[in-house]
Scaffold this motif. Structure first.
Motif, PDB file in Angstrom:
ATOM      1  N   SER A 336       0.837  -1.202   0.000  1.00  0.00           N
ATOM      2  CA  SER A 336       0.000   0.000   0.000  1.00  0.00           C
ATOM      3  C   SER A 336       0.871   1.251   0.000  1.00  0.00           C
ATOM      4  CB  SER A 336      -0.915  -0.006   1.223  1.00  0.00           C
ATOM      5  OG  SER A 336      -0.172  -0.151   2.413  1.00  0.00           O
ATOM      6  N   PHE A 337       0.307   2.310  -0.503  1.00  0.00           N
ATOM      7  CA  PHE A 337       1.047   3.565  -0.659  1.00  0.00           C
ATOM      8  C   PHE A 337       0.337   4.722   0.013  1.00  0.00           C
ATOM      9  CE2 PHE A 337       2.548   0.846  -3.943  1.00  0.00           C
ATOM     10  CZ  PHE A 337       3.893   1.147  -4.044  1.00  0.00           C
ATOM     11  N   ASN A 338       1.137   5.688   0.441  1.00  0.00           N
ATOM     12  CA  ASN A 338       0.592   6.944   0.921  1.00  0.00           C
ATOM     13  C   ASN A 338       0.258   7.814  -0.284  1.00  0.00           C
ATOM     14  OD1 ASN A 338       0.851   7.047   4.037  1.00  0.00           O
ATOM     15  ND2 ASN A 338       2.751   6.102   3.356  1.00  0.00           N
ATOM     16  N   TYR A 339       0.001   9.076  -0.028  1.00  0.00           N
ATOM     17  CA  TYR A 339      -0.406   9.954  -1.124  1.00  0.00           C
ATOM     18  C   TYR A 339       0.760  10.770  -1.661  1.00  0.00           C
ATOM     19  CZ  TYR A 339      -5.218   8.989   0.238  1.00  0.00           C
ATOM     20  OH  TYR A 339      -6.409   8.375   0.527  1.00  0.00           O
ATOM     21  N   LEU A 340       0.658  11.086  -2.930  1.00  0.00           N
ATOM     22  CA  LEU A 340       1.584  12.028  -3.539  1.00  0.00           C
ATOM     23  C   LEU A 340       0.900  13.389  -3.564  1.00  0.00           C
ATOM     24  CD1 LEU A 340       4.260  12.460  -5.175  1.00  0.00           C
ATOM     25  CD2 LEU A 340       2.877  12.145  -7.224  1.00  0.00           C
ATOM     26  N   ASN A 341       1.533  14.370  -2.971  1.00  0.00           N
ATOM     27  CA  ASN A 341       0.975  15.728  -2.998  1.00  0.00           C
ATOM     28  C   ASN A 341       1.565  16.502  -4.151  1.00  0.00           C
ATOM     29  OD1 ASN A 341      -0.774  15.564  -0.727  1.00  0.00           O
ATOM     30  ND2 ASN A 341       1.024  15.630   0.595  1.00  0.00           N
ATOM     31  N   TYR A 342       0.950  17.623  -4.424  1.00  0.00           N
ATOM     32  CA  TYR A 342       1.402  18.427  -5.554  1.00  0.00           C
ATOM     33  C   TYR A 342       1.784  19.815  -5.096  1.00  0.00           C
ATOM     34  CZ  TYR A 342       1.514  20.900 -10.001  1.00  0.00           C
ATOM     35  OH  TYR A 342       1.907  21.659 -11.065  1.00  0.00           O
ATOM     36  N   ASP A 343       3.088  20.101  -5.088  1.00  0.00           N
ATOM     37  CA  ASP A 343       3.566  21.453  -4.889  1.00  0.00           C
ATOM     38  C   ASP A 343       2.907  22.164  -3.703  1.00  0.00           C
ATOM     39  OD1 ASP A 343       5.256  23.478  -5.515  1.00  0.00           O
ATOM     40  OD2 ASP A 343       4.082  24.270  -7.178  1.00  0.00           O
ATOM     41  N   GLY A 344       3.021  21.553  -2.530  1.00  0.00           N
ATOM     42  CA  GLY A 344       2.534  22.211  -1.330  1.00  0.00           C
ATOM     43  C   GLY A 344       1.077  21.965  -0.995  1.00  0.00           C
ATOM     44  N   GLY A 345       0.351  21.232  -1.833  1.00  0.00           N
ATOM     45  CA  GLY A 345      -1.047  20.928  -1.520  1.00  0.00           C
ATOM     46  C   GLY A 345      -1.408  19.569  -2.066  1.00  0.00           C
ATOM     47  N   GLN A 346      -2.679  19.326  -2.210  1.00  0.00           N
ATOM     48  CA  GLN A 346      -3.085  18.039  -2.752  1.00  0.00           C
ATOM     49  C   GLN A 346      -3.359  18.154  -4.240  1.00  0.00           C
ATOM     50  OE1 GLN A 346      -6.467  16.764  -0.396  1.00  0.00           O
ATOM     51  NE2 GLN A 346      -5.090  15.910   1.135  1.00  0.00           N
ATOM     52  N   PHE A 347      -3.200  17.039  -4.926  1.00  0.00           N
ATOM     53  CA  PHE A 347      -3.735  16.970  -6.276  1.00  0.00           C
ATOM     54  C   PHE A 347      -5.247  17.166  -6.147  1.00  0.00           C
ATOM     55  CE2 PHE A 347       0.191  14.858  -7.326  1.00  0.00           C
ATOM     56  CZ  PHE A 347       0.357  15.078  -8.676  1.00  0.00           C
ATOM     57  N   SER A 348      -5.848  17.874  -7.057  1.00  0.00           N
ATOM     58  CA  SER A 348      -7.288  18.050  -6.974  1.00  0.00           C
ATOM     59  C   SER A 348      -7.922  17.854  -8.333  1.00  0.00           C
ATOM     60  CB  SER A 348      -7.621  19.445  -6.447  1.00  0.00           C
ATOM     61  OG  SER A 348      -8.994  19.704  -6.641  1.00  0.00           O
ATOM     62  N   THR A 349      -8.749  16.810  -8.418  1.00  0.00           N
ATOM     63  CA  THR A 349      -9.439  16.551  -9.674  1.00  0.00           C
ATOM     64  C   THR A 349     -10.434  17.664  -9.967  1.00  0.00           C
ATOM     65  OG1 THR A 349      -9.197  14.189  -9.293  1.00  0.00           O
ATOM     66  CG2 THR A 349     -10.844  14.855 -10.895  1.00  0.00           C
ATOM     67  N   SER A 350     -11.155  18.087  -8.924  1.00  0.00           N
ATOM     68  CA  SER A 350     -12.207  19.081  -9.154  1.00  0.00           C
ATOM     69  C   SER A 350     -11.620  20.454  -9.525  1.00  0.00           C
ATOM     70  CB  SER A 350     -13.091  19.200  -7.920  1.00  0.00           C
ATOM     71  OG  SER A 350     -12.322  19.548  -6.789  1.00  0.00           O
ATOM     72  N   GLN A 351     -10.476  20.792  -8.914  1.00  0.00           N
ATOM     73  CA  GLN A 351      -9.879  22.092  -9.223  1.00  0.00           C
ATOM     74  C   GLN A 351      -8.857  22.024 -10.346  1.00  0.00           C
ATOM     75  OE1 GLN A 351      -8.359  24.081  -5.682  1.00  0.00           O
ATOM     76  NE2 GLN A 351      -9.901  23.004  -4.474  1.00  0.00           N
ATOM     77  N   GLY A 352      -8.622  20.825 -10.874  1.00  0.00           N
ATOM     78  CA  GLY A 352      -7.642  20.694 -11.934  1.00  0.00           C
ATOM     79  C   GLY A 352      -6.251  21.064 -11.470  1.00  0.00           C
ATOM     80  N   ARG A 353      -5.984  20.794 -10.202  1.00  0.00           N
ATOM     81  CA  ARG A 353      -4.677  21.146  -9.655  1.00  0.00           C
ATOM     82  C   ARG A 353      -3.754  19.935  -9.743  1.00  0.00           C
ATOM     83  NH1 ARG A 353      -1.817  21.630  -5.013  1.00  0.00           N
ATOM     84  NH2 ARG A 353      -0.700  23.595  -4.842  1.00  0.00           N
ATOM     85  N   GLY A 354      -2.605  20.120 -10.379  1.00  0.00           N
ATOM     86  CA  GLY A 354      -1.681  19.019 -10.511  1.00  0.00           C
ATOM     87  C   GLY A 354      -1.625  18.514 -11.940  1.00  0.00           C
TER      88      GLY A 354
END
Length: 572
Positions: A336-354
RNA sequence: GGGCCUGUAGCUCAAUGGUCAGAGCAGGGCGCUCAUAACGCCUUGGUUGGGGGUUCGAGUCCCUCCGGGCCUACCA
């Protein structure tokens, strides 16, 4: 030779996944599958799209398409992206397949026969405007605790209090905004996980070699509060697998479907059945992977997933398997894996971040992403993607250390001996010393790969690349050539063999580059190195090769800055 | 609220309770000239988040405080 069954958590159908999703399951699973194949094991590597549930229906409605059409299209999109990232599935299935319908209904029937299904009548919120029952989190309203106006029916995001939808003040549908809601009576099937708790706990306790992340989540669910709870496995939806007891109708459950989390893991099995059908093979060929009484006793089954998937793979799915009282194969190891964050925050599908899978491939080849993601896999804790780190790692590791090694060797050879493996001279102490060093390093690399210690494996592979540059520097063929061309020829012959060796060892991480290196060396023998003396004589004197131009180009500062701005948010 | 994970060099990460806490990148110096100004060698850099405790010995075990993250069962 062993038989290894590998599954990756199946990605949900409603859109393109981001790099965090990719590195949490499919990519490491592919790395392991490729490694196992390279070591000569028989591998069955399966994945699929997870196509049922409310979000799929809503995404289809938003796209203005029938849900079946929408899922078929999105499956193809995801399959194409998987090919783009060189995910080497033996089959990429669909949880909506006929095979999964049959198996899911079969398992439900077996569970019912074994007294593990309970029919429960419960009250749920129905939206007249939407014409559907609403899952708790699809109901919004004002939080009775803190007054937050966008609290969801399961929990208030503002004050984190857990809620019941009926607690909300001024409840409305999160889909349409309609307040025309009512509470209706509906009947559902529950899987009596409680009665399997002892079996599950004993099984989890026996898995002493699993990652802490995996077992601690499982134990938490087993022991928290009143312990493991029974779980509803049906829903009032139109899109899904109709509730049946095996092949028989289930009186009182007409018009209902199984819950997506009930049928999704069963798709692991069904995917192999899809594989058999697609390849014109008999049923026995897939059943030998899954049925202990039909040939699966010697199979090792490994699952890959993000930590959010762990409860379903350690408890729900095993409960389904155990509860069937059939000899189906249970998982042997869960990575199992933890999460990969994106540049100081979370990847966000809804906000198109990452960065999303399609975007990633549109700007750089798959190997760049594979290398960075795998060498930074979030194994021990959450990790973070930054463009600076990505640029630095990729430029240094791939372009400078590996790519430049290939360049300097092939170009030197071309200018002094032509594009053939040069003859003359003989390997000496320096070559023997490197062979000894490489032997130790390759065994360490193997050990890390077998243990699925991905970052450690990547670090060892990189050290193996570095060793080639160290060798060249100390052997200095450009100097030796002036006095003793034959000896220089031996050094270069050895170095060309190193390129071939690197191609073999690197293929699980960077398959395209590895293939390009093998092709350039004019070699088709990708046998995993056992004895170094043999491995370093694969390319014989006189064999032609081609000089690759720029195996890896570098990422410029300008590109990095542009991408940084482009993927900061608001996709589109 | 409860539970779990996590905090180590400027950055990303390693270290079965046991040499002087190590790598890579970045920084500094030197070398090499085959190569994509690449490569190699040397090197600077640490009160292991704070405090207390157990131990012959603690990054590691215990307590406490501080910071970050995740989960908490109807999103999947």
């Amino acid at each position: 030779m062993a038989r290894i069954l590998i599954t990756s958590a199946i990605p949900y159908i409603n859109g393109i996944k981001h790099l965090g999703n990719l590195v949490g399951s499919q990519l490491p699973a592919d790395l392991y599958a490729r490694y196992c194949r390279a070591r000569g094991h028989e591998v069955m590597f399966l994945c699929a799209t997870d196509e049922h549930g409310t979000p799929a229906e809503l995404a289809a409605a938003k796209a203005g398409k029938p849900v079946a059409d929408y899922c078929a299209e999105m499956h193809e999109v995801q399959a194409e992206l998987a090919r783009g990232f060189r995910l080497s599935f033996d089959h990429f299935g669909r949880s909506s397949s006929p095979q999964n319908h049959r198996l899911t209904q079969y398992f439900a029937g077996r569970l019912a026969e074994n007294g593990l299904i309970e029919e429960v009548s419960e009250r749920q919120v129905y939206s007249n405007a939407d014409g559907r029952f609403l899952p708790d989190r699809y109901i919004e309203g004002t939080c009775p605790n803190c007054g937050y106006e966008k609290a969801r029916g399961d929990q208030c995001e503002n004050c984190t209090k857990q809620l019941d939808p009926t607690d909300l003040i001024d409840p409305r549908s999160a889909i349409s905004g309609s307040t025309d809601l009512e509470v209706r009576e509906t009947k559902h099937l529950y899987l009596k996980q409680r009665s399997l708790r002892g079996d599950l706990e004993a099984w989890i306790d026996s898995k002493t070699d699993w990652p802490v992340l995996t077992t601690s989540i499982a134990k938490k669910w087993l022991n928290d509060g009143d312990g493991l709870q029974d779980r509803g496995i049906t829903r009032d939806l139109s899109w899904g697998i109709p509730v049946k007891k095996g092949e028989a109708d289930w009186p009182g459950m007409e018009g209902k479907v199984f819950y997506v989390w009930f049928d999704a893991p069963i798709e692991y099995i069904a995917a192999s059945a899809e594989w058999a059908e697609k390849n014109g093979r008999p049923e026995a060929d897939w059943r030998r992977w899954w049925r202990l009484d039909e040939g699966a006793e010697d199979v090792r089954y490994v699952q890959f997933m993000g930590k959010d998937n762990v409860p379903f793979h350690t408890l729900s799915f095993p409960a389904t398997i155990m509860g069937s009282r059939d000899p189906w194969k249970l998982v042997d190891y869960i990575k199992s894996f933890n999460y990969l964050n994106y540049d100081g925050g979370q990847f966000s599908t809804s906000q198109g971040r990452g960065v999303f899978m399609d975007q990633a491939l549109s700007i750089l080849p798959a190997d760049y992403w594979r290398w960075w993601l795998l060498s930074h896999a979030p194994e021990s804790s959450d990790s973070e993607f930054t463009w600076e780190n990505f640029q630095a790692s990729v430029n240094k590791d791939l372009a400078d250390v590996l790519g430049n090694f290939v360049s300097r060797v092939t170009k030197f050879c071309r200018s002094k001996f032509g594009e053939v493996v040069p003859e003359g001279g003989a390997y000496g102490d320096r070559e023997q010393e490197l062979n000894d060093d490489l032997y130790i390093r390759i065994r360490a690399y193997d050990a890390h790969m077998e243990a699925m210690e991905i970052r450690k494996a990547a670090a060892e592979l990189r050290a193996i690349w570095v060793a080639g540059n160290e060798y060249l520097q100390s052997a200095a063929p450009w100097t030796v050539y002036k006095e003793d061309p034959d000896q220089a020829a031996a050094i270069i012959r050895f170095s060309l063999n190193l390129i071939r060796l690197y191609a073999v060892l690197s293929a699980p991480f960077i398959p395209d580059a590895a293939k390009a290196m093998m092709d350039a060396m004019g070699c088709e023998d990708d046998t995993w190195p056992a004895q170094m003396t043999h491995a370093m004589e694969r390319l014989a004197p006189g064999q032609a090769f081609t000089t690759p131009e720029m195996p890896f180009r570098k990422i410029s500062d300008e590109e990095r800055e542009e991408w940084q701005a482009r993927f900061a948010g608001q996709r589109g």
